[in-house]
Design a protein around this motif. Structure first.
Motif, PDB file in Angstrom:
ATOM      1  N   GLY A   1       0.816  -1.212   0.000  1.00 58.25           N
ATOM      2  CA  GLY A   1       0.000   0.000   0.000  1.00 58.25           C
ATOM      3  C   GLY A   1       0.848   1.259   0.000  1.00 58.25           C
ATOM      4  N   VAL A   2       2.034   1.174   0.589  1.00 56.52           N
ATOM      5  CA  VAL A   2       2.950   2.307   0.605  1.00 56.52           C
ATOM      6  C   VAL A   2       4.125   1.963  -0.291  1.00 56.52           C
ATOM      7  CG1 VAL A   2       4.474   3.741   2.006  1.00 56.52           C
ATOM      8  CG2 VAL A   2       2.298   2.983   2.951  1.00 56.52           C
ATOM      9  N   MET A   3       4.248   2.712  -1.382  1.00 51.25           N
ATOM     10  CA  MET A   3       5.362   2.544  -2.306  1.00 51.25           C
ATOM     11  C   MET A   3       5.492   3.819  -3.120  1.00 51.25           C
ATOM     12  SD  MET A   3       3.639  -0.101  -5.084  1.00 51.25           S
ATOM     13  CE  MET A   3       5.033  -0.220  -6.160  1.00 51.25           C
ATOM     14  N   TYR A   4       6.594   3.932  -3.847  1.00 58.35           N
ATOM     15  CA  TYR A   4       6.828   5.116  -4.665  1.00 58.35           C
ATOM     16  C   TYR A   4       5.639   5.343  -5.596  1.00 58.35           C
ATOM     17  CZ  TYR A   4       8.962   8.238  -8.058  1.00 58.35           C
ATOM     18  OH  TYR A   4       9.214   9.287  -8.890  1.00 58.35           O
ATOM     19  N   TRP A   5       5.067   6.538  -5.554  1.00 58.39           N
ATOM     20  CA  TRP A   5       3.819   6.824  -6.265  1.00 58.39           C
ATOM     21  C   TRP A   5       3.925   6.578  -7.776  1.00 58.39           C
ATOM     22  CZ3 TRP A   5       3.223  10.230 -10.221  1.00 58.39           C
ATOM     23  CH2 TRP A   5       4.269  11.142 -10.430  1.00 58.39           C
ATOM     24  N   GLY A   6       5.066   6.923  -8.363  1.00 57.97           N
ATOM     25  CA  GLY A   6       5.228   6.751  -9.803  1.00 57.97           C
ATOM     26  C   GLY A   6       5.175   5.290 -10.204  1.00 57.97           C
ATOM     27  N   LEU A   7       5.792   4.435  -9.423  1.00 56.21           N
ATOM     28  CA  LEU A   7       5.773   3.003  -9.727  1.00 56.21           C
ATOM     29  C   LEU A   7       4.383   2.426  -9.481  1.00 56.21           C
ATOM     30  CD1 LEU A   7       7.213   0.491 -10.662  1.00 56.21           C
ATOM     31  CD2 LEU A   7       7.932   0.101  -8.300  1.00 56.21           C
ATOM     32  N   ARG A   8       3.729   2.852  -8.390  1.00 56.31           N
ATOM     33  CA  ARG A   8       2.377   2.360  -8.107  1.00 56.31           C
ATOM     34  C   ARG A   8       1.435   2.710  -9.268  1.00 56.31           C
ATOM     35  NH1 ARG A   8       1.322   3.956  -3.071  1.00 56.31           N
ATOM     36  NH2 ARG A   8       0.856   6.062  -3.760  1.00 56.31           N
ATOM     37  N   LEU A   9       1.520   3.948  -9.761  1.00 54.32           N
ATOM     38  CA  LEU A   9       0.679   4.365 -10.878  1.00 54.32           C
ATOM     39  C   LEU A   9       0.976   3.526 -12.121  1.00 54.32           C
ATOM     40  CD1 LEU A   9      -1.366   6.306 -12.170  1.00 54.32           C
ATOM     41  CD2 LEU A   9       0.561   7.853 -12.618  1.00 54.32           C
ATOM     42  N   TRP A  10       2.261   3.307 -12.419  1.00 55.35           N
ATOM     43  CA  TRP A  10       2.630   2.517 -13.575  1.00 55.35           C
ATOM     44  C   TRP A  10       2.122   1.081 -13.446  1.00 55.35           C
ATOM     45  CZ3 TRP A  10       5.386  -1.917 -14.470  1.00 55.35           C
ATOM     46  CH2 TRP A  10       5.633  -2.209 -15.810  1.00 55.35           C
ATOM     47  N   VAL A  11       2.323   0.467 -12.271  1.00 54.50           N
ATOM     48  CA  VAL A  11       1.886  -0.925 -12.065  1.00 54.50           C
ATOM     49  C   VAL A  11       0.381  -1.048 -12.249  1.00 54.50           C
ATOM     50  CG1 VAL A  11       1.609  -2.742 -10.316  1.00 54.50           C
ATOM     51  CG2 VAL A  11       3.822  -1.633 -10.612  1.00 54.50           C
ATOM     52  N   LYS A  12      -0.371  -0.135 -11.628  1.00 53.10           N
ATOM     53  CA  LYS A  12      -1.830  -0.205 -11.750  1.00 53.10           C
ATOM     54  C   LYS A  12      -2.262  -0.038 -13.206  1.00 53.10           C
ATOM     55  CE  LYS A  12      -3.181   1.042  -7.109  1.00 53.10           C
ATOM     56  NZ  LYS A  12      -4.014   1.887  -6.271  1.00 53.10           N
ATOM     57  N   THR A  13      -1.684   0.905 -13.911  1.00 52.79           N
ATOM     58  CA  THR A  13      -2.022   1.133 -15.314  1.00 52.79           C
ATOM     59  C   THR A  13      -1.648  -0.073 -16.169  1.00 52.79           C
ATOM     60  OG1 THR A  13      -1.696   3.506 -15.014  1.00 52.79           O
ATOM     61  CG2 THR A  13      -1.675   2.688 -17.275  1.00 52.79           C
ATOM     62  N   PHE A  14      -0.444  -0.618 -15.955  1.00 51.32           N
ATOM     63  CA  PHE A  14       0.024  -1.779 -16.703  1.00 51.32           C
ATOM     64  C   PHE A  14      -0.895  -2.969 -16.464  1.00 51.32           C
ATOM     65  CE2 PHE A  14       2.518  -5.645 -17.133  1.00 51.32           C
ATOM     66  CZ  PHE A  14       3.131  -5.468 -18.363  1.00 51.32           C
ATOM     67  N   CYS A  15      -1.209  -3.241 -15.200  1.00 49.13           N
ATOM     68  CA  CYS A  15      -2.049  -4.395 -14.880  1.00 49.13           C
ATOM     69  C   CYS A  15      -3.441  -4.248 -15.480  1.00 49.13           C
ATOM     70  CB  CYS A  15      -2.128  -4.601 -13.373  1.00 49.13           C
ATOM     71  SG  CYS A  15      -0.586  -5.232 -12.671  1.00 49.13           S
ATOM     72  N   GLU A  16      -4.015  -3.053 -15.392  1.00 51.27           N
ATOM     73  CA  GLU A  16      -5.332  -2.830 -15.986  1.00 51.27           C
ATOM     74  C   GLU A  16      -5.289  -3.032 -17.503  1.00 51.27           C
ATOM     75  OE1 GLU A  16      -6.611   1.071 -14.795  1.00 51.27           O
ATOM     76  OE2 GLU A  16      -6.782   0.481 -12.682  1.00 51.27           O
ATOM     77  N   SER A  17      -4.248  -2.527 -18.145  1.00 46.47           N
ATOM     78  CA  SER A  17      -4.132  -2.617 -19.599  1.00 46.47           C
ATOM     79  C   SER A  17      -4.031  -4.057 -20.088  1.00 46.47           C
ATOM     80  CB  SER A  17      -2.897  -1.855 -20.092  1.00 46.47           C
ATOM     81  OG  SER A  17      -3.028  -0.489 -19.820  1.00 46.47           O
ATOM     82  N   TYR A  18      -3.389  -4.915 -19.302  1.00 48.76           N
ATOM     83  CA  TYR A  18      -3.155  -6.291 -19.733  1.00 48.76           C
ATOM     84  C   TYR A  18      -4.011  -7.317 -19.000  1.00 48.76           C
ATOM     85  CZ  TYR A  18       0.632  -4.585 -22.573  1.00 48.76           C
ATOM     86  OH  TYR A  18       1.348  -3.920 -23.538  1.00 48.76           O
TER      87      TYR A  18
END
Length: 133
Positions: free
Chosen positions: A4-21
């Motif tokens: 739940g706590v992680m670097y915001w830029g990576l969290r945003l990228w991971v969420k976007t990547f996972c949703e996309s795929y």
């Protein structure tokens, strides 16, 4: 599975990547040695998780921006009790001089050479290191 706590830029990228795929994603609290949220997430994968697929558990310690620390060994041991689970550690803030995630049971570690390893902020570099096997 991400903290739940992680670097915001990576969290945003991971969420976007996972949703996309169409990759199932769980976000859980990670702190200290408390692996109960992780064990619950691994026991009940999120809706949409592919049956028989691999699971990635991502640790960031110390976590940005709160400097929350997780026990890599405890989380790696809890993760590896579930078959086909890979543990990756973002060790950007803790250099290899301070923390050796592979020796603590991680399968993959990401080191930033831009920040602490270089020290001058004039280099953009990093290393992704994998355990044998």
């Amino acid at each position: 599975v991400i903290p739940g706590v992680m670097y915001w830029g990576l969290r945003l990228w991971v969420k976007t990547f996972c949703e996309s795929y169409g990759i199932a994603l769980s976000t859980i609290p990670m702190e200290g040695r408390d692996t109960a949220p992780l064990e619950a997430a691994l026991a009940a994968p999120p809706a949409g998780a592919a049956p028989g697929g691999r699971t990635l558990v991502w640790l960031e310690t110390p976590a940005n921006p709160t400097w929350t620390v997780v026990c890599i060994r405890s989380f790696a041991e809890a993760s590896h009790r579930t078959p086909d689970t890979v543990v990756a550690v973002d060790s950007t803030a803790a250099t290899p001089v301070l923390t050796r995630p592979l020796a603590l049971g991680a399968d993959v570690v990401m080191h930033s050479a831009t920040k602490y390893l270089n020290g001058h902020s004039d280099v953009l570099a990093g290393a992704l290191v994998c355990a044998e096997g």
